[in-house]
Design a protein around this motif. Structure first.
Motif, PDB file in Angstrom:
ATOM      1  N   UNK A  57      13.215 -11.339   5.379  1.00 28.22           N
ATOM      2  CA  UNK A  57      12.540 -12.520   5.900  1.00 28.22           C
ATOM      3  C   UNK A  57      11.124 -12.641   5.350  1.00 28.22           C
ATOM      4  N   UNK A  58      10.397 -11.532   5.334  1.00 31.07           N
ATOM      5  CA  UNK A  58       9.028 -11.572   4.812  1.00 31.07           C
ATOM      6  C   UNK A  58       9.003 -11.844   3.303  1.00 31.07           C
ATOM      7  N   UNK A  59       9.950 -11.255   2.567  1.00 34.49           N
ATOM      8  CA  UNK A  59      10.030 -11.511   1.128  1.00 34.49           C
ATOM      9  C   UNK A  59      10.251 -12.990   0.872  1.00 34.49           C
ATOM     10  N   UNK A  60      11.139 -13.595   1.646  1.00 31.44           N
ATOM     11  CA  UNK A  60      11.426 -15.020   1.486  1.00 31.44           C
ATOM     12  C   UNK A  60      10.212 -15.877   1.827  1.00 31.44           C
ATOM     13  N   UNK A  63      15.672  -3.731  10.308  1.00 35.63           N
ATOM     14  CA  UNK A  63      14.453  -3.577   9.508  1.00 35.63           C
ATOM     15  C   UNK A  63      14.650  -4.174   8.116  1.00 35.63           C
ATOM     16  N   UNK A  64      15.835  -3.977   7.537  1.00 35.77           N
ATOM     17  CA  UNK A  64      16.116  -4.560   6.221  1.00 35.77           C
ATOM     18  C   UNK A  64      16.038  -6.080   6.272  1.00 35.77           C
ATOM     19  N   UNK A  65      16.573  -6.686   7.334  1.00 38.78           N
ATOM     20  CA  UNK A  65      16.534  -8.142   7.472  1.00 38.78           C
ATOM     21  C   UNK A  65      15.113  -8.637   7.728  1.00 38.78           C
ATOM     22  N   UNK A  66      14.309  -7.838   8.435  1.00 38.78           N
ATOM     23  CA  UNK A  66      12.906  -8.200   8.639  1.00 38.78           C
ATOM     24  C   UNK A  66      12.169  -8.240   7.307  1.00 38.78           C
ATOM     25  N   UNK A  67      12.454  -7.270   6.435  1.00 46.09           N
ATOM     26  CA  UNK A  67      11.848  -7.278   5.099  1.00 46.09           C
ATOM     27  C   UNK A  67      12.331  -8.479   4.291  1.00 46.09           C
ATOM     28  N   UNK A 107      11.445  -5.474  -6.170  1.00 45.69           N
ATOM     29  CA  UNK A 107      11.229  -4.099  -5.710  1.00 45.69           C
ATOM     30  C   UNK A 107      11.260  -4.001  -4.184  1.00 45.69           C
ATOM     31  N   UNK A 108      10.756  -5.005  -3.497  1.00 43.55           N
ATOM     32  CA  UNK A 108      10.863  -5.006  -2.041  1.00 43.55           C
ATOM     33  C   UNK A 108      12.322  -5.102  -1.614  1.00 43.55           C
ATOM     34  N   UNK A 109      13.127  -5.890  -2.354  1.00 38.00           N
ATOM     35  CA  UNK A 109      14.570  -5.940  -2.080  1.00 38.00           C
ATOM     36  C   UNK A 109      15.182  -4.548  -2.220  1.00 38.00           C
TER      37      UNK A 109
END
Length: 323
Positions: free
Chosen positions: A161-164, A155-159, A139-141
């Motif tokens: 990174x955090x998801x990973x 911002x998408x890449x920052x998310x 869902x975060x993806x």
């Protein structure tokens, strides 16, 4: 629905045999009818009564919210926050996307139904939203993918990174993923930038949908509807896994896999053709004795070093049979 069945127990009839389109009408959300959210709230109330020590946790994560989008945004924001990306900022991001995108609203419900139906360890809808990192990462993806398509790529890449970092699941925000997806366990899943995944696909832990390292542009796998990718499967390059195909655990796939076929091995070889329900829609992720016999036969003697199988091929020493 029979007289003894609670309204939310029916859920969404997403997975009728041979179908990949949900019967769920997105207009239900506009009318205020949301059986998934009703189920989650009822489950949380019952759990709070049975386990009072978790009542504050259940209230904060579910019962304090008016809808699934708010509850999910709260859970994701608190899981993904760090000292420089605050929970309040993440809440604004998640709410801003999920509260206004009907496609995502439908997808998060189809996904949670997939977890409930196809993951034996998923005890309830509420356990998926509160505890299952495969669901959280997916869902975060979806939010990151929306941001990517809006041009908010940093911002998408920052998310991503955090998801990973938090979930151990690395999904590029440009990848295209359908709905009704199961990420079972999820640890170690990697999905590349140009990968495409159809509806109702089941993916176990350790799966890589990667490039070969020798290409640019469209360089990642395309996974058809209803496919099942077993644990630690590696699929490399711009190749196709046909609808309803099954890739056995530990396989390395370098060529196209036909629809409704089972492949196994390193490199993957065609084992048999399947009839009936797509493998992703069942909980039968293991192999039968017949499956193992075909794998063993295919690796005997001089044939063990034979070429891998592409779409429509068989090799000497392999028997293709009907499931």
């Amino acid at each position: 629905m029979n007289g003894d069945e609670l309204p939310f127990e029916r859920g969404f009839e997403v997975y009728a045999k041979g179908m990949h389109k949900s019967e769920f009408d997105s207009n239900l959300l506009d009318s205020g009818s949301d059986p998934i959210w009703d189920a989650i709230r009822e489950e949380a109330k019952l759990e709070a009564e049975k386990e009072p020590i978790l009542s504050s946790f259940l209230y904060a994560g579910i019962l304090a919210h008016d809808c699934l989008e708010q509850a999910l945004g709260f859970v994701l924001a608190n899981r993904l926050q760090n000292p420089t990306l605050l929970a309040t900022q993440l809440l604004d991001i998640f709410y801003g996307v999920m509260m206004h995108d009907k496609g995502i609203q439908c997808s998060i419900r189809h996904d949670i139904q997939a977890f409930k139906d196809r993951d034996p360890a998923c005890l309830s809808y509420s356990s998926a939203i509160l505890h299952l990192k495969g669901y959280h990462a997916l869902q975060a993806y979806r939010v990151a993918h929306k941001l990517w398509n809006e041009g908010r790529k940093l911002l998408a890449l920052a998310l991503q990174s955090r998801i990973s970092e938090v979930f151990g699941i690395d999904i590029h925000p440009a990848a295209r993923i359908g709905e009704g997806i199961l990420l079972d366990h999820g640890t170690g899943v990697v999905i590349g930038e140009t990968a495409v995944i159809g509806n109702c696909v089941s993916i176990l832990h350790g799966v890589t949908l990667g490039g070969t390292g020798k290409e640019t542009g469209d360089r990642h796998p395309k996974i058809g509807e209803g496919a099942l990718l077993g644990a630690c499967v590696t699929i490399l390059g711009n190749i196709s896994i046909g609808p309803g195909a099954m890739v056995a655990a530990g396989s390395l796939v370098l060529k196209d896999v036909p629809s409704h076929c089972v492949v196994a091995g390193n490199p993957a070889k065609l084992i048999r053709v399947m009839d009936g329900q797509d493998p992703s829609l069942t909980t039968k992720h293991d192999a039968t004795k017949e499956f193992f016999r075909h794998v063993a036969d295919g690796y005997k003697g001089a044939h063990s070093n034979g070429p891998s199988v592409s779409a429509g091929e068989t090799e000497k020493g392999h028997t293709i049979c009907t499931a």
